[in-house]
Design a protein around this motif. Structure first.
Motif, PDB file in Angstrom:
ATOM      1  N   LYS A   4       0.827  -1.208   0.000  1.00  0.00           N
ATOM      2  CA  LYS A   4       0.000   0.000   0.000  1.00  0.00           C
ATOM      3  C   LYS A   4       0.867   1.267   0.000  1.00  0.00           C
ATOM      4  O   LYS A   4       0.613   2.202  -0.764  1.00  0.00           O
ATOM      5  CB  LYS A   4      -0.901  -0.030   1.242  1.00  0.00           C
ATOM      6  CG  LYS A   4      -2.139   0.793   1.115  1.00  0.00           C
ATOM      7  CD  LYS A   4      -3.195   0.287   2.074  1.00  0.00           C
ATOM      8  CE  LYS A   4      -3.593   1.320   3.074  1.00  0.00           C
ATOM      9  NZ  LYS A   4      -4.618   0.865   4.003  1.00  0.00           N
ATOM     10  N   ASP A  78     -18.939  -1.553  -2.217  1.00  0.00           N
ATOM     11  CA  ASP A  78     -17.877  -2.553  -2.041  1.00  0.00           C
ATOM     12  C   ASP A  78     -17.837  -3.572  -3.186  1.00  0.00           C
ATOM     13  O   ASP A  78     -16.762  -4.072  -3.535  1.00  0.00           O
ATOM     14  CB  ASP A  78     -18.034  -3.263  -0.695  1.00  0.00           C
ATOM     15  CG  ASP A  78     -19.423  -3.830  -0.467  1.00  0.00           C
ATOM     16  OD1 ASP A  78     -20.407  -3.225  -0.940  1.00  0.00           O
ATOM     17  OD2 ASP A  78     -19.537  -4.886   0.180  1.00  0.00           O
ATOM     18  N   ARG A  82     -14.488  -4.343  -5.360  1.00  0.00           N
ATOM     19  CA  ARG A  82     -13.920  -5.680  -5.592  1.00  0.00           C
ATOM     20  C   ARG A  82     -13.725  -5.933  -7.081  1.00  0.00           C
ATOM     21  O   ARG A  82     -12.696  -6.446  -7.511  1.00  0.00           O
ATOM     22  CB  ARG A  82     -14.838  -6.736  -4.967  1.00  0.00           C
ATOM     23  CG  ARG A  82     -14.254  -8.130  -4.998  1.00  0.00           C
ATOM     24  CD  ARG A  82     -15.094  -9.100  -4.185  1.00  0.00           C
ATOM     25  NE  ARG A  82     -14.469 -10.414  -4.164  1.00  0.00           N
ATOM     26  CZ  ARG A  82     -14.646 -11.327  -5.113  1.00  0.00           C
ATOM     27  NH1 ARG A  82     -15.436 -11.065  -6.141  1.00  0.00           N
ATOM     28  NH2 ARG A  82     -14.017 -12.488  -5.027  1.00  0.00           N
ATOM     29  N   LYS A 100     -17.487  -0.039   3.941  1.00  0.00           N
ATOM     30  CA  LYS A 100     -17.370  -1.353   3.301  1.00  0.00           C
ATOM     31  C   LYS A 100     -16.361  -1.326   2.164  1.00  0.00           C
ATOM     32  O   LYS A 100     -15.651  -2.301   1.921  1.00  0.00           O
ATOM     33  CB  LYS A 100     -18.738  -1.792   2.784  1.00  0.00           C
ATOM     34  CG  LYS A 100     -19.666  -2.307   3.855  1.00  0.00           C
ATOM     35  CD  LYS A 100     -20.791  -3.027   3.160  1.00  0.00           C
ATOM     36  CE  LYS A 100     -21.942  -3.346   4.044  1.00  0.00           C
ATOM     37  NZ  LYS A 100     -23.153  -3.560   3.244  1.00  0.00           N
ATOM     38  N   GLU A 103     -13.045  -1.579   3.772  1.00  0.00           N
ATOM     39  CA  GLU A 103     -12.771  -2.944   4.221  1.00  0.00           C
ATOM     40  C   GLU A 103     -12.224  -3.795   3.060  1.00  0.00           C
ATOM     41  O   GLU A 103     -11.217  -4.494   3.210  1.00  0.00           O
ATOM     42  CB  GLU A 103     -14.085  -3.537   4.732  1.00  0.00           C
ATOM     43  CG  GLU A 103     -13.957  -4.695   5.664  1.00  0.00           C
ATOM     44  CD  GLU A 103     -15.344  -5.073   6.195  1.00  0.00           C
ATOM     45  OE1 GLU A 103     -15.891  -4.320   7.029  1.00  0.00           O
ATOM     46  OE2 GLU A 103     -15.877  -6.106   5.758  1.00  0.00           O
ATOM     47  N   VAL A 104     -12.884  -3.703   1.899  1.00  0.00           N
ATOM     48  CA  VAL A 104     -12.444  -4.488   0.734  1.00  0.00           C
ATOM     49  C   VAL A 104     -11.037  -4.052   0.305  1.00  0.00           C
ATOM     50  O   VAL A 104     -10.156  -4.888   0.044  1.00  0.00           O
ATOM     51  CB  VAL A 104     -13.442  -4.325  -0.453  1.00  0.00           C
ATOM     52  CG1 VAL A 104     -12.868  -4.908  -1.734  1.00  0.00           C
ATOM     53  CG2 VAL A 104     -14.753  -4.990  -0.119  1.00  0.00           C
ATOM     54  N   CYS A 105     -10.820  -2.733   0.253  1.00  0.00           N
ATOM     55  CA  CYS A 105      -9.508  -2.233  -0.179  1.00  0.00           C
ATOM     56  C   CYS A 105      -8.418  -2.679   0.792  1.00  0.00           C
ATOM     57  O   CYS A 105      -7.331  -3.106   0.373  1.00  0.00           O
ATOM     58  CB  CYS A 105      -9.528  -0.706  -0.298  1.00  0.00           C
ATOM     59  SG  CYS A 105     -10.540  -0.142  -1.668  1.00  0.00           S
ATOM     60  N   ASN A 106      -8.694  -2.606   2.092  1.00  0.00           N
ATOM     61  CA  ASN A 106      -7.703  -3.036   3.086  1.00  0.00           C
ATOM     62  C   ASN A 106      -7.410  -4.530   2.962  1.00  0.00           C
ATOM     63  O   ASN A 106      -6.276  -4.971   3.130  1.00  0.00           O
ATOM     64  CB  ASN A 106      -8.187  -2.712   4.504  1.00  0.00           C
ATOM     65  CG  ASN A 106      -8.117  -1.231   4.791  1.00  0.00           C
ATOM     66  OD1 ASN A 106      -7.339  -0.502   4.163  1.00  0.00           O
ATOM     67  ND2 ASN A 106      -8.931  -0.754   5.713  1.00  0.00           N
ATOM     68  N   ARG A 107      -8.452  -5.302   2.627  1.00  0.00           N
ATOM     69  CA  ARG A 107      -8.281  -6.759   2.473  1.00  0.00           C
ATOM     70  C   ARG A 107      -7.281  -7.079   1.377  1.00  0.00           C
ATOM     71  O   ARG A 107      -6.507  -8.020   1.470  1.00  0.00           O
ATOM     72  CB  ARG A 107      -9.633  -7.391   2.167  1.00  0.00           C
ATOM     73  CG  ARG A 107      -9.635  -8.893   2.174  1.00  0.00           C
ATOM     74  CD  ARG A 107     -11.053  -9.428   1.991  1.00  0.00           C
ATOM     75  NE  ARG A 107     -11.936  -9.022   3.064  1.00  0.00           N
ATOM     76  CZ  ARG A 107     -13.224  -8.659   2.883  1.00  0.00           C
ATOM     77  NH1 ARG A 107     -13.754  -8.659   1.698  1.00  0.00           N
ATOM     78  NH2 ARG A 107     -13.954  -8.300   3.911  1.00  0.00           N
ATOM     79  N   TYR A 108      -7.293  -6.267   0.309  1.00  0.00           N
ATOM     80  CA  TYR A 108      -6.381  -6.501  -0.826  1.00  0.00           C
ATOM     81  C   TYR A 108      -5.148  -5.580  -0.787  1.00  0.00           C
ATOM     82  O   TYR A 108      -4.384  -5.538  -1.753  1.00  0.00           O
ATOM     83  CB  TYR A 108      -7.127  -6.307  -2.151  1.00  0.00           C
ATOM     84  CG  TYR A 108      -8.161  -7.386  -2.420  1.00  0.00           C
ATOM     85  CD1 TYR A 108      -7.785  -8.609  -2.988  1.00  0.00           C
ATOM     86  CD2 TYR A 108      -9.498  -7.196  -2.105  1.00  0.00           C
ATOM     87  CE1 TYR A 108      -8.726  -9.595  -3.233  1.00  0.00           C
ATOM     88  CE2 TYR A 108     -10.449  -8.182  -2.345  1.00  0.00           C
ATOM     89  CZ  TYR A 108     -10.057  -9.384  -2.905  1.00  0.00           C
ATOM     90  OH  TYR A 108     -10.990 -10.358  -3.153  1.00  0.00           O
TER      91      TYR A 108
END
Ligand SMILES: O=C(O)C(=O)C[C@H](O)[C@H](O)COP(=O)(O)O
Length: 215
Positions: A4, A78, A82, A100, A103-108
């Motif tokens: 990141k 979200d 994705r 949300k 959350e998705v961006c942090n996951r990837y």
């Protein structure tokens, strides 16, 4: 350096974000390529472009310049975030803040630059892990907004978008903008003069930033 931080580092080095709103896939790709030819390296493909994911995929495959960063804009939820990330987007921008999407961006491990127009929204975005927020609509908030916010909140970076032009670039840079987003100013002559005009306008922005940063 984390993935990141590496992306954020490249984005601020490139500084200018081309906000691409295509009429269709081909238009989106042609505008983006014309921007790259003019020296712009942060390409924000907006999801108002039909099949924006396909545009992101095609650009990610065809552009070999390693400094070019392809991302997604106008990401409203979200599911879209994705889709953008799986299509190859290296950053996600939205006109608002959405937990949300964050959350998705942090996951990837993809930077999320949410649109913020108040201090409350900026703090909320920071609490959800955004190091950089998009000031939107930039033209309405005004360049001194950055300096004013940096008084009480020195650790947030801001990228104005909406209403950024050649004529107000110096004010944004002077007030500490981390980067700037430019959309309609790049395509204002495309209907009459074609994609070459996008390259011409892009180059004007690139030259102007270099001139301001040198002075
Ligand atoms: O939807 C988004 O996520 C946006 O980025 C909103 C605006 O379309 C851009 O900020 C470009 O604005 P202009 O340069 O004034 O054309």
């Amino acid at each position: 350096m984390t993935k990141k931080s590496r992306i954020l580092d490249q984005l601020t080095r490139n500084y200018l974000f081309a906000v691409v709103r295509g009429k269709n896939v081909t238009d989106g790709v042609r505008i983006s390529e014309a921007c790259c030819q003019g020296g712009l390296k942060n390409i924000e493909v907006t999801y108002t472009t039909p099949q924006a994911g396909e545009v992101i995929r095609q650009l990610s495959d065809s552009i070999t310049d390693e400094e070019v960063v392809i991302g997604a804009g106008t990401v409203l939820d979200d599911i879209t975030a994705r889709d953008a990330i799986l299509s190859g987007a290296k950053f996600v921008v939205s006109p608002h803040f959405d937990a949300k999407i964050s959350e998705v961006c942090n996951r990837y491990a993809i930077p999320y630059l949410p649109g913020c127009g108040s201090v409350t929204e900026i703090i909320q975005a920071m609490e959800n892990g955004s190091d950089v927020v998009k000031l939107f609509p930039g033209g309405l908030l005004g360049a001194s907004y950055i300096k004013d916010v940096h008084g009480p909140i020195p650790d947030v970076e801001m990228m104005p978008s909406g209403g950024v032009s050649i004529d107000n670039l110096d004010q944004w840079i002077g007030n500490g903008a981390w980067g700037v987003g430019v959309g309609s100013a790049l395509t204002r002559h495309v209907a009459t003069d074609g994609y070459e005009s996008v390259t011409v306008e892009a180059k004007k922005f690139v030259d102007k930033v270099a001139e301001i940063k040198k002075s």
